[in-house]
Design a protein around this motif. Structure first.
Motif, mmCIF file in Angstrom:
data_model
loop_
_atom_site.group_PDB
_atom_site.id
_atom_site.type_symbol
_atom_site.label_atom_id
_atom_site.label_comp_id
_atom_site.label_asym_id
_atom_site.label_seq_id
_atom_site.Cartn_x
_atom_site.Cartn_y
_atom_site.Cartn_z
ATOM 1 N N TYR A 137 -2.797 -2.742 -2.598
ATOM 2 C CA TYR A 137 -2.374 -1.500 -2.352
ATOM 3 C C TYR A 137 -2.909 -0.450 -3.456
ATOM 4 C CZ TYR A 137 1.176 -4.233 0.410
ATOM 5 O OH TYR A 137 1.939 -5.079 1.256
ATOM 6 N N GLY A 138 -3.825 -0.806 -4.455
ATOM 7 C CA GLY A 138 -4.253 -0.006 -5.377
ATOM 8 C C GLY A 138 -3.522 -0.158 -6.493
ATOM 9 N N GLN A 163 -9.134 -2.387 -2.525
ATOM 10 C CA GLN A 163 -8.100 -1.296 -2.365
ATOM 11 C C GLN A 163 -8.099 -0.403 -3.767
ATOM 12 O OE1 GLN A 163 -4.443 -3.011 -0.804
ATOM 13 N NE2 GLN A 163 -5.445 -3.934 1.094
ATOM 14 N N SER A 164 -8.886 -0.763 -4.730
ATOM 15 C CA SER A 164 -8.658 -0.460 -5.997
ATOM 16 C C SER A 164 -9.685 0.423 -6.823
ATOM 17 C CB SER A 164 -7.963 -1.406 -6.960
ATOM 18 O OG SER A 164 -8.799 -2.261 -6.925
ATOM 19 N N LYS A 202 -10.862 3.091 3.018
ATOM 20 C CA LYS A 202 -10.517 2.938 1.543
ATOM 21 C C LYS A 202 -10.711 4.093 0.655
ATOM 22 C CE LYS A 202 -10.601 -1.714 2.572
ATOM 23 N NZ LYS A 202 -10.112 -2.772 2.411
ATOM 24 N N ASN A 203 -10.320 3.916 -0.569
ATOM 25 C CA ASN A 203 -10.167 5.123 -1.431
ATOM 26 C C ASN A 203 -11.709 5.867 -1.549
ATOM 27 O OD1 ASN A 203 -7.727 4.152 -1.949
ATOM 28 N ND2 ASN A 203 -7.315 4.853 -3.955
ATOM 29 N N ASN A 266 -8.229 10.288 -6.434
ATOM 30 C CA ASN A 266 -7.198 9.334 -6.697
ATOM 31 C C ASN A 266 -5.999 10.204 -7.582
ATOM 32 O OD1 ASN A 266 -8.529 7.098 -5.794
ATOM 33 N ND2 ASN A 266 -9.385 6.545 -7.690
ATOM 34 N N ARG A 269 -3.766 11.438 -4.946
ATOM 35 C CA ARG A 269 -2.920 10.221 -4.700
ATOM 36 C C ARG A 269 -1.821 10.006 -5.196
ATOM 37 N NH1 ARG A 269 -5.293 6.666 -0.575
ATOM 38 N NH2 ARG A 269 -7.672 7.282 0.025
ATOM 39 N N HIS A 299 -3.879 3.311 -2.979
ATOM 40 C CA HIS A 299 -4.488 3.309 -1.749
ATOM 41 C C HIS A 299 -3.596 3.353 -0.687
ATOM 42 C CE1 HIS A 299 -7.060 1.788 1.341
ATOM 43 N NE2 HIS A 299 -6.342 0.750 1.580
ATOM 44 N N SER A 360 -3.021 10.208 1.606
ATOM 45 C CA SER A 360 -4.440 10.184 1.319
ATOM 46 C C SER A 360 -4.764 11.632 0.546
ATOM 47 C CB SER A 360 -5.151 10.475 2.595
ATOM 48 O OG SER A 360 -4.858 11.776 3.199
#
Ligand SMILES: *Cc1c(COP(=O)(O)O)cnc(C)c1O
Length: 378
Positions: A137-138, A163-164, A202-203, A266, A269, A299, A360
């Motif tokens: 999940y990031g 995811q990161s 994805k990011n 990021n 987010r 993510h 997002s």
């Protein structure tokens, strides 16, 4: 309806630049293993603070090729065991199997959803040779503890960073590795590498499939540049039994346009996550753990609730779309029938209770207002 993820809106700001990039690639008349890829590999290695980046076809191949690379180097062999979180996207586990290695599942922590390092040691056997850490999940897995175990046993550490993208510090196990206050000065002498996916959601996402591997290991990098291209460094001379898995010029070109905005995305987010964490107040909802550091790139923003289907239905009725990541744990999948009788209670609880809220860089403040308000009246 607030969509779970609005990919069209995310890519809209790049539309003109994408079209120009398409024209550049068309004008060059060169579509695979060219300048765009070289530029991206250099930029992404720099971004991750690693020496090498190898562009590949997708995130799954990135993982498989890392394992195959270590096999070619004699550092892993068929039948070796790889520690992997029981709570992960199935690709992590499939990649281990695809390389003829044996996945050994370890339960996560309920709070972080990531592998519980304290449960790793009891799963180590004489065949254990590597740990595949997943930053699910990031959120960074607890790399200080994982690296310490790896160091102790001389294990290879592979990181699934699909995811990161952007939790840079965990990418570098050598001198720059910095998570964990007390281990700041520790120098790890580990063999390590990271796998990335550029799947559109994805990011950092391209407009199709894409992936990459980063590493500081020059031997591994050399093998990987070859393995992704039929095991051939010099055209038509094959040193390894390789595959065809290359990040093409067009996708690399699109990624070159998006990479400069990854940190800002990021940050957005994290700002949304901060709002969700501060403003969602409902006893029926368990919010995710975050230490407020940059070792989370959100993510996904994953909550837990006992009556998940209820909540999801309520949100849909209020025009909010959510997704379950993931509904069935790997060990209970039909594909892994041998494992179906195994019990991983924390993994199972997570899979029964999780729900991912819209998250997002293009989610607006008023959309977050609305989502919070609806959740608080559930
Ligand atoms: C997306 C993902 C992958 C696979 O990436 P693809 O590009 O879809 O092959 C692997 N591991 C995790 C954790 C992922 O989320």
């Amino acid at each position: 309806m607030i969509p779970f993820l609005d990919l069209k809106k995310m890519n809209e700001p790049y539309e003109t630049a994408f079209q120009e990039k398409l024209k550049t690639v068309l004008d060059n008349g060169w579509y695979i293993l060219g300048k765009e890829l070289e530029t991206f590999e250099k930029a992404f290695a720099e971004y991750c603070q690693t020496q090498y980046c190898i562009g590949v076809g997708n995130g799954f191949d990135a993982l498989v090729l890392i394992f195959k690379g270590y096999i070619e180097l004699g550092k892993l062999k068929k039948g070796d065991e790889v520690i992997v979180p029981a709570n992960t996207y199935i690709a992590s586990i499939l990649a281990i199997l695809q390389a003829d290695l044996i996945p050994v599942l370890v339960e996560p922590k309920l709070e972080t959803y990531n592998i519980n390092p304290d449960l790793i040691r009891e799963k180590i056997t004489s065949k254990t040779k590597a740990i595949l850490a997943v930053h699910l999940y990031g959120q960074s897995a607890e790399m200080d503890k994982i690296n310490e175990i790896a160091q102790e046993h001389n294990f290879i550490v592979v990181e699934d960073c699909a995811q990161s993208h952007g939790i840079k510090k965990s990418q570098n196990l050598n001198s720059k590795f910095q998570t964990g206050e007390n281990l700041k000065s520790k120098i790890y002498n580990l063999k390590s590498s990271s796998a990335f996916s550029f799947y559109p959601g994805k990011n950092l996402g391209c407009l199709g499939d894409g992936g990459a591997i980063t590493t500081n290991d020059s031997e591994l990098a050399k093998v990987l540049f070859s393995l992704r291209n039929y095991g051939s460094e010099k055209k038509y001379y094959n040193d390894y039994i390789g595959v065809n898995s290359r990040l093409d010029e067009l996708q690399a070109g699109f990624l070159n346009l998006k990479l400069p905005n990854l940190d800002a995305d990021n940050d957005k987010r994290r700002a949304i996550a901060k709002r969700y964490l501060n403003e969602i107040k409902n006893d029926k909802i368990e919010l995710p753990f975050w230490d407020l550091s940059n070792n989370h790139v959100f993510h996904l923003f994953v909550i837990r609730t006992e009556n998940r289907e209820n909540l999801q239905e309520y949100l849909i009725q209020n025009n909010i779309q959510t997704v379950i990541h993931y509904p069935v744990p790997p060990h209970q999948q039909k594909a892994f029938s041998d494992w179906n009788t195994l019990s991983f209670p924390i993994t199972e609880k997570i899979h029964n209770e999780v729900l991912s809220l819209p998250m997002s860089p293009v989610l607006t403040d008023s959309e977050v207002d609305f989502i919070v308000a609806v959740l608080n009246t559930y």
